[in-house]
Design a protein around this motif. Sequence first.
Motif, PDB file in Angstrom:
ATOM      1  N   GLU A   1       3.052  -5.854 -11.942  1.00 27.02           N
ATOM      2  CA  GLU A   1       3.444  -5.054 -13.240  1.00 27.02           C
ATOM      3  C   GLU A   1       4.547  -4.456 -12.833  1.00 27.02           C
ATOM      4  OE1 GLU A   1      -1.344  -4.114 -13.820  1.00 27.02           O
ATOM      5  OE2 GLU A   1      -0.078  -2.806 -13.143  1.00 27.02           O
ATOM      6  N   SER A   2       4.823  -4.086 -11.536  1.00 31.37           N
ATOM      7  CA  SER A   2       6.052  -3.571 -11.283  1.00 31.37           C
ATOM      8  C   SER A   2       7.289  -4.556 -11.205  1.00 31.37           C
ATOM      9  CB  SER A   2       6.251  -2.646  -9.940  1.00 31.37           C
ATOM     10  OG  SER A   2       5.183  -1.722 -10.089  1.00 31.37           O
TER      11      SER A   2
ATOM     12  N   ASP B 219      -6.228 -12.931  -2.783  1.00 30.69           N
ATOM     13  CA  ASP B 219      -7.351 -11.961  -3.493  1.00 30.69           C
ATOM     14  C   ASP B 219      -6.865 -10.506  -3.526  1.00 30.69           C
ATOM     15  OD1 ASP B 219      -9.967 -11.895  -1.092  1.00 30.69           O
ATOM     16  OD2 ASP B 219      -7.716 -11.696  -1.014  1.00 30.69           O
ATOM     17  N   SER B 220      -5.573 -10.045  -3.271  1.00 31.86           N
ATOM     18  CA  SER B 220      -5.432  -8.763  -2.703  1.00 31.86           C
ATOM     19  C   SER B 220      -5.595  -7.910  -3.976  1.00 31.86           C
ATOM     20  CB  SER B 220      -4.122  -8.599  -2.501  1.00 31.86           C
ATOM     21  OG  SER B 220      -3.536  -7.372  -2.504  1.00 31.86           O
ATOM     22  N   ASN B 221      -6.248  -6.637  -3.862  1.00 32.68           N
ATOM     23  CA  ASN B 221      -6.370  -5.640  -5.026  1.00 32.68           C
ATOM     24  C   ASN B 221      -4.977  -5.048  -5.365  1.00 32.68           C
ATOM     25  OD1 ASN B 221      -8.892  -5.687  -4.765  1.00 32.68           O
ATOM     26  ND2 ASN B 221      -9.216  -4.244  -3.314  1.00 32.68           N
ATOM     27  N   SER B 222      -3.838  -5.360  -4.343  1.00 42.41           N
ATOM     28  CA  SER B 222      -2.578  -4.877  -4.549  1.00 42.41           C
ATOM     29  C   SER B 222      -1.575  -5.806  -5.484  1.00 42.41           C
ATOM     30  CB  SER B 222      -1.713  -4.479  -3.392  1.00 42.41           C
ATOM     31  OG  SER B 222      -2.582  -3.973  -2.483  1.00 42.41           O
ATOM     32  N   ARG B 223      -2.183  -6.985  -5.686  1.00 41.43           N
ATOM     33  CA  ARG B 223      -1.189  -8.002  -6.345  1.00 41.43           C
ATOM     34  C   ARG B 223      -0.978  -7.291  -7.699  1.00 41.43           C
ATOM     35  NH1 ARG B 223      -0.267 -13.539  -5.506  1.00 41.43           N
ATOM     36  NH2 ARG B 223      -0.938 -13.371  -3.840  1.00 41.43           N
ATOM     37  N   SER B 224      -1.702  -7.028  -8.482  1.00 42.34           N
ATOM     38  CA  SER B 224      -1.500  -6.763 -10.034  1.00 42.34           C
ATOM     39  C   SER B 224      -0.578  -5.435 -10.031  1.00 42.34           C
ATOM     40  CB  SER B 224      -2.880  -6.275 -10.656  1.00 42.34           C
ATOM     41  OG  SER B 224      -3.453  -5.332  -9.984  1.00 42.34           O
ATOM     42  N   LYS B 225      -0.583  -4.462  -9.170  1.00 39.68           N
ATOM     43  CA  LYS B 225       0.263  -3.566  -9.116  1.00 39.68           C
ATOM     44  C   LYS B 225       1.686  -3.853  -8.990  1.00 39.68           C
ATOM     45  CE  LYS B 225      -2.663  -1.078  -6.882  1.00 39.68           C
ATOM     46  NZ  LYS B 225      -3.244  -0.143  -5.753  1.00 39.68           N
ATOM     47  N   ALA B 226       1.767  -4.918  -7.760  1.00 40.15           N
ATOM     48  CA  ALA B 226       3.136  -5.366  -7.499  1.00 40.15           C
ATOM     49  C   ALA B 226       3.784  -6.183  -8.651  1.00 40.15           C
ATOM     50  CB  ALA B 226       2.882  -6.261  -6.099  1.00 40.15           C
TER      51      ALA B 226
ATOM     52  N   GLY C 260       0.795  -1.164   0.047  1.00 40.36           N
ATOM     53  CA  GLY C 260      -0.117   0.059   0.034  1.00 40.36           C
ATOM     54  C   GLY C 260       1.005   1.299  -0.068  1.00 40.36           C
ATOM     55  N   SER C 261       0.515   2.366   0.869  1.00 42.00           N
ATOM     56  CA  SER C 261       1.241   3.583   0.584  1.00 42.00           C
ATOM     57  C   SER C 261       2.626   3.267   0.919  1.00 42.00           C
ATOM     58  CB  SER C 261       0.724   4.428   1.761  1.00 42.00           C
ATOM     59  OG  SER C 261       1.359   5.745   1.755  1.00 42.00           O
ATOM     60  N   GLN C 262       2.946   2.797   2.153  1.00 43.61           N
ATOM     61  CA  GLN C 262       4.249   2.421   2.580  1.00 43.61           C
ATOM     62  C   GLN C 262       5.038   1.291   1.726  1.00 43.61           C
ATOM     63  OE1 GLN C 262       6.705   4.121   4.380  1.00 43.61           O
ATOM     64  NE2 GLN C 262       5.138   5.918   4.515  1.00 43.61           N
ATOM     65  N   GLY C 263       4.318   0.158   1.669  1.00 44.52           N
ATOM     66  CA  GLY C 263       4.759  -1.114   1.121  1.00 44.52           C
ATOM     67  C   GLY C 263       5.235  -1.021  -0.472  1.00 44.52           C
ATOM     68  N   HIS C 264       4.528  -0.158  -1.233  1.00 42.82           N
ATOM     69  CA  HIS C 264       4.794  -0.042  -2.475  1.00 42.82           C
ATOM     70  C   HIS C 264       6.320   0.713  -2.660  1.00 42.82           C
ATOM     71  CE1 HIS C 264       3.861   4.056  -2.912  1.00 42.82           C
ATOM     72  NE2 HIS C 264       4.361   4.324  -4.123  1.00 42.82           N
TER      73      HIS C 264
END
Length: 328
Positions: free
Chosen positions: A56-57, A47-54, A23-27
């Motif tokens: 993709e990076s 099922d994390s919403n953050s999974r795809s962002k991570a 999230g804010s700090q994690g990314h």
Amino acid sequence: MYYENDVQADVLKGKKIAILGYGSQGHAHALNLKESGLDVLVGLREDSNSRSKALESGLTVKSVDDCVKEADVVMVLLPDEKQKEVYDSQIEKNLKPGQSLVFAHGFNIHYKQIVPPEFVDVFMVAPKGPGHLVRRTYEKGSGVPALIAVHQDYSSNAKDKALAYAKALGSLRVGAIETSFKEETETDLFGEQAVLCGGVTELIKAGFDTLVEAGYQSEIAYFECLHEMKLIVDLLYEGGFEKMRYSISDTAEYGDYRVGRRIVNQEVRNEMKKVLSEIQDATFANQWIEENRTGRPFYNQVKADELKHPIVNTGKSLRTMMKLEGDK
Ligand SMILES: NC(=O)C1=CN([C@@H]2O[C@H](COP(=O)(O)OP(=O)(O)OC[C@H]3O[C@@H](n4cnc5c(N)ncnc54)[C@H](OP(=O)(O)O)[C@@H]3O)[C@@H](O)[C@H]2O)C=CC1
Ligand SMILES: CC(=O)[C@](C)(O)C(=O)O
Ligand SMILES: [Mg+2]
Ligand SMILES: [Mg+2]
């Protein structure tokens, strides 16, 4: 203060660092540490919403359980109110002697929601700023100052690891201060409640409401009390009260001295002392734990009410006209 030159041997080289949460700090931590050459894993729910962002990076994403099983260092960047349940169910059982359990805020250790086994290092690297600025400043070659603290030093080099982590995060470019979990927790909670978030939003709303209720245009009230706040705070950020007061007019500076302490008066200072005592005696912590246990009734109500304040729609339309990206 500690700076980059204070860190000799990079004790984290070749170690596996798991960042739980994106999230804010994690990314910011995951990307900064990866770009600083460390071996980073990200721990998220299936099922994390953050999974795809991570992904993709270009980051490796695993379950929390697998991250804790594999990593040498586990940085817990989950929401404070979720850390205990995840610790109890997925972290504690996978901890091994010599690992490091790390936090960016001391809430769960200080208020004894999490009590780690004695065979791990427990330390903190707490940026003094929002996660998105931890990332943005790193990309610009700078960083956000951080606090470091050691709660448990099983390996006898927990502080070296904290400094190496802070260096990889970019914080040692601008400085880190050694503290304790107690001091970081209590000052961070006080700062966000009384000054940075609670204090400043109520000050802005009170100013906006005073002008609008007196019949002035809401757009002018928005520009005067909210939009220009960034411009003033930028000067404070760059050069303290001196630079801000150098840049404003003498008329404004005279008004600053005449009226400021009427607004933030002795009554406000007394209330600040009461807020701090409620943090120190765990009244606030227990309220927050109970609030989450009962489905956040107060939090949800106020959040909904805040979105109805006229400053919200006034701001949205003005920011669109100014083509500010913030609302996207
Ligand atoms: N926000 C800030 O700038 C600062 C925060 N801190 C501290 O950093 C820590 C993290 O805060 P912050 O970054 O704001 O948190 P966010 O709410 O921004 O991010 C939380 C992350 O945790 C994930 N998450 C939530 N629940 C679980 C779970 N059960 N299992 C696995 N992952 C989960 C979320 O992913 P998803 O929900 O998609 O699964 C999300 O990626 C806190 O201790 C906070 O006090 C310290 C300094 C500043
Ligand atoms: C951004 C930060 O430092 C805060 C306000 O302490 C937080 O988000 O918890
Ligand atoms: Mg803070
Ligand atoms: Mg905080």
